[in-house]
Scaffold this motif. Structure first.
Motif, PDB file in Angstrom:
ATOM      1  N   VAL A 263       0.729  -0.972  -0.248  1.00 16.50           N
ATOM      2  CA  VAL A 263       0.295  -0.023  -0.627  1.00 16.50           C
ATOM      3  C   VAL A 263       0.549   1.100   0.280  1.00 16.50           C
ATOM      4  CG1 VAL A 263      -1.742   1.348   1.551  1.00 16.50           C
ATOM      5  CG2 VAL A 263      -1.974  -0.906   1.043  1.00 16.50           C
ATOM      6  N   ASP A 264       0.532   2.005  -0.762  1.00 15.64           N
ATOM      7  CA  ASP A 264       1.376   3.315  -1.287  1.00 15.64           C
ATOM      8  C   ASP A 264       1.090   4.635  -0.594  1.00 15.64           C
ATOM      9  OD1 ASP A 264       3.812   2.206  -2.861  1.00 15.64           O
ATOM     10  OD2 ASP A 264       2.758   2.725  -4.328  1.00 15.64           O
ATOM     11  N   GLU A 265      -0.253   4.531  -0.143  1.00 18.47           N
ATOM     12  CA  GLU A 265      -0.757   5.932   0.662  1.00 18.47           C
ATOM     13  C   GLU A 265      -1.783   5.209   0.991  1.00 18.47           C
ATOM     14  OE1 GLU A 265      -2.551   8.832  -2.598  1.00 18.47           O
ATOM     15  OE2 GLU A 265      -3.184   9.223  -0.345  1.00 18.47           O
ATOM     16  N   VAL A 266      -2.105   5.093   2.525  1.00 20.03           N
ATOM     17  CA  VAL A 266      -2.976   4.591   3.069  1.00 20.03           C
ATOM     18  C   VAL A 266      -4.695   5.791   3.235  1.00 20.03           C
ATOM     19  CG1 VAL A 266      -3.643   4.225   5.448  1.00 20.03           C
ATOM     20  CG2 VAL A 266      -1.382   3.682   4.599  1.00 20.03           C
ATOM     21  N   PRO A 267      -5.709   4.892   2.576  1.00 19.65           N
ATOM     22  CA  PRO A 267      -6.580   5.749   2.475  1.00 19.65           C
ATOM     23  C   PRO A 267      -7.150   6.033   4.052  1.00 19.65           C
ATOM     24  CG  PRO A 267      -6.694   3.697   1.353  1.00 19.65           C
ATOM     25  CD  PRO A 267      -5.755   4.116   2.052  1.00 19.65           C
ATOM     26  N   PRO A 268      -8.180   7.352   4.033  1.00 22.18           N
ATOM     27  CA  PRO A 268      -8.436   7.639   5.031  1.00 22.18           C
ATOM     28  C   PRO A 268      -8.972   6.596   5.973  1.00 22.18           C
ATOM     29  CG  PRO A 268      -9.321   9.051   3.382  1.00 22.18           C
ATOM     30  CD  PRO A 268      -8.631   8.576   3.134  1.00 22.18           C
ATOM     31  N   LEU A 269      -8.727   6.026   6.945  1.00 25.08           N
ATOM     32  CA  LEU A 269      -9.180   5.090   8.295  1.00 25.08           C
ATOM     33  C   LEU A 269     -10.135   5.605   9.109  1.00 25.08           C
ATOM     34  CD1 LEU A 269      -5.969   2.230   8.586  1.00 25.08           C
ATOM     35  CD2 LEU A 269      -7.260   2.984  10.119  1.00 25.08           C
ATOM     36  N   ARG A 270     -10.884   4.903   9.475  1.00 25.79           N
ATOM     37  CA  ARG A 270     -10.976   4.791  10.748  1.00 25.79           C
ATOM     38  C   ARG A 270     -11.831   3.286  11.237  1.00 25.79           C
ATOM     39  NH1 ARG A 270     -10.027   8.978   9.058  1.00 25.79           N
ATOM     40  NH2 ARG A 270     -11.520  10.925   8.816  1.00 25.79           N
ATOM     41  N   LEU A 271     -11.199   3.639  12.825  1.00 22.54           N
ATOM     42  CA  LEU A 271     -10.935   1.935  14.131  1.00 22.54           C
ATOM     43  C   LEU A 271     -13.070   2.063  14.371  1.00 22.54           C
ATOM     44  CD1 LEU A 271      -7.927   2.706  15.912  1.00 22.54           C
ATOM     45  CD2 LEU A 271      -8.556   1.288  14.695  1.00 22.54           C
ATOM     46  N   ILE A 272     -13.726   0.840  14.248  1.00 20.53           N
ATOM     47  CA  ILE A 272     -14.471   0.434  15.184  1.00 20.53           C
ATOM     48  C   ILE A 272     -14.742  -0.831  15.992  1.00 20.53           C
ATOM     49  CG2 ILE A 272     -16.901  -0.377  14.940  1.00 20.53           C
ATOM     50  CD1 ILE A 272     -17.009   0.500  11.730  1.00 20.53           C
ATOM     51  N   GLY A 273     -14.997  -0.327  17.713  1.00 22.96           N
ATOM     52  CA  GLY A 273     -14.758  -1.533  18.033  1.00 22.96           C
ATOM     53  C   GLY A 273     -14.710  -1.062  19.386  1.00 22.96           C
ATOM     54  N   ASP A 274     -14.155  -2.185  20.679  1.00 24.60           N
ATOM     55  CA  ASP A 274     -13.617  -1.802  21.654  1.00 24.60           C
ATOM     56  C   ASP A 274     -13.156  -0.808  21.871  1.00 24.60           C
ATOM     57  OD1 ASP A 274     -13.916  -3.313  24.708  1.00 24.60           O
ATOM     58  OD2 ASP A 274     -12.214  -3.044  23.888  1.00 24.60           O
ATOM     59  N   ASP A 275     -13.470   0.433  23.137  1.00 20.27           N
ATOM     60  CA  ASP A 275     -12.523   0.535  23.642  1.00 20.27           C
ATOM     61  C   ASP A 275     -10.599   0.804  23.503  1.00 20.27           C
ATOM     62  OD1 ASP A 275     -14.467   3.165  23.293  1.00 20.27           O
ATOM     63  OD2 ASP A 275     -14.737   3.544  24.999  1.00 20.27           O
ATOM     64  N   ALA A 276     -10.382   0.002  24.915  1.00 20.01           N
ATOM     65  CA  ALA A 276      -8.948  -0.334  25.393  1.00 20.01           C
ATOM     66  C   ALA A 276      -8.258  -0.829  23.825  1.00 20.01           C
ATOM     67  CB  ALA A 276      -9.414  -1.637  26.027  1.00 20.01           C
TER      68      ALA A 276
END
Lengths: 316, 316
Positions: A263-276
């Motif tokens: 992957v040369d350029e990482v697209p906008p990335l978000r997380l979904i899940g348990d806080d810790a």
């Protein structure tokens, strides 16, 4: 409950997975009127009595609010669940999910189930499956529409999913068994022995050393670094009680390395899940130079609401 | 026993590992006069009664043949064993092993233990350890001296070792937890469920698909392919009862891919270990274009004999 809640209940939404069940009673705008969370995932339901658990969870709500639509996502719709919902093929228009609900004839009200998504085999592509995450992805895009053109959603957990969004579609995805690998290695392998009885000690430096070890190992990959959780302890480089943190770092670090390979350029990335767990992923992502990764909360609940809306279940 | 055996016993040799104990009574030329094999690895010895197990194994031999030297290699010399033997640092002259034996004062005769080998940390090098394999390597080089200048010895098992030989020295090595990973995933993860009760079905095609999947995944590595043992089964590409063979192929295939990463020309390579497992490794190596890989039998026993000889234990 106050009078308003009596008037406005519109939907019972269930996120019914392998190891837990979350249920919400939602109002006019999708707001939470009441909620249950129980260790009643499909692995904890005795003798396949899904009907009994369902009645127990939704019975009181129906008794108070009258007949309501009910919609579930997750492993409840798998071969090992209540009834098998189909898979939608990937690349998938997320709007299709609402058109392909399974209906289970249940008491006190019938239950609709969201289909899963399957990535078929192709040249150089292994098949992959999800159940539940498709609903979270739909909910996340409704909360963060800026990702709909191009983005990556990462859903850490027992089986972590990396979901690629392109042009408003679920374009591709991959599963990493990182959470389950950690659990089986910690509880059943020689790597777990030095800290078999630790109670939640967290050693950020050991975690970071694990992430960096995975990053630096590069293409040699997980196979070549796993044993270092023992050899670094024997060599005095990490404390025995810190081995679970180091192991967690190795596994999450190698997942990131693998997912970011090529992957040369990482697209906008978000997380979904348990806080810790999201905090650990943020920490590890930062070691790869990926900073400021936000979490999207309540993705499953929002997704269920949107699918119910699109399927015409929210009759007014 | 015949009269000849009474005259010629020279050494009691023990390969005492984590899960098994093999013992030989060896004659003048290192030939086997008598042998025991028992599930008395250090994990199976109750209450740390290594002295009792040792007496039980060697007592009759000593009673018949009189006082004899006894030499052991393996995890018996580890922190969790009878007494901790030191580590020789790598790169290691194998002749050093004979100079650094630990002596345990035991009944009916004292027991010498071969040191392990440690690869210290360095820039880009993780620490690694072995106990028992150093003796097998020494034995293998005595049986196949053509590898002493340059070669690789692969020792499949719970913790598979890849040992690089250069200029008659143990130059470097790496540990792959392939055998233990297979066991914990097969017995404790979702991947083992479809064939939890299979009794040794072997599906060569499923194994080969696993190896090829690992080879083709390349740098993405093990993390990215593990879940395919489930998704290919759900997609109907492998039968449920063949998932253990596919999983074995994934793990061995990724080990080979990892170990061969960055290697332009593979040095002469030999296998040491259990026949059935060596057959799997030969099958997998052939998928990587590495053919005609011979096994070296009896490496531990030969190695113990050579070390005893070099240490002057074989007094005539």
């Amino acid at each position: 409950m106050d009078d308003k809640s009596l008037n406005t209940a519109r939907l019972i939404a269930l996120d019914w997975g392998t190891s837990s069940l979350r249920a919400w009673l939602l109002g006019d705008e999708g707001e939470v009127i009441d909620a249950h969370a129980a260790k009643r995932g499909i692995m904890q339901v005795e003798d396949g009595d899904f009907a009994g658990v369902y009645r127990e969870i939704v019975g009181d709500w129906i008794a108070v609010h009258g007949e309501l639509p009910a919609l579930a996502c997750g492993m409840i719709g798998s071969r090992g669940g209540w009834a098998e919902a189909e898979y939608v093929d990937c690349p998938a228009e997320l709007s299709v999910l609402a058109d392909r609900l399974l209906t289970i004839d249940a008491d006190p009200v019938s239950l609709r189930v969201v289909p899963g998504v399957m990535q078929p085999s192709g040249p150089g592509v292994r098949p992959d499956v999800m159940r539940g995450e498709e609903t979270q992805v739909l909910g996340a895009l409704s909360a963060a529409p800026e990702l709909a053109e191009r983005g990556v959603l990462v859903l850490p957990g027992t089986h972590c999913k990396w979901v690629h969004i392109a042009e408003h579609r679920l374009a591709a995805f991959a599963t990493y068994m990182t959470g389950e690998l950690f659990a089986v290695l910690q509880h059943h392998s020689i790597l777990g022995k030095p800290a078999a009885d630790r109670d939640g000690v967290t050693d950020d430096k050991a975690f970071e050393l694990g992430v960096d070890t995975a990053r630096e190992a590069g293409a040699a990959g997980l196979s070549s670094i796993l044993f270092s959780a023992r050899s670094r302890m024997l060599a005095g480089e990490i404390a025995a009680e810190a081995t679970p943190d180091y192991l967690s770092g190795l596994l999450i670090g190698d997942e990131l390395r693998s997912a970011l390979t090529g992957v040369d350029e990482v697209p906008p990335l978000r997380l979904i899940g348990d806080d810790a767990l999201c905090r650990r992923y943020r920490h590890a992502l930062a070691r790869f130079g990926i900073e400021d990764v936000a979490e999207i909360p309540d993705a499953a609940r929002i997704g269920l609401w949107r699918i119910a809306e699109a399927a015409g279940l929210l009759t007014y």
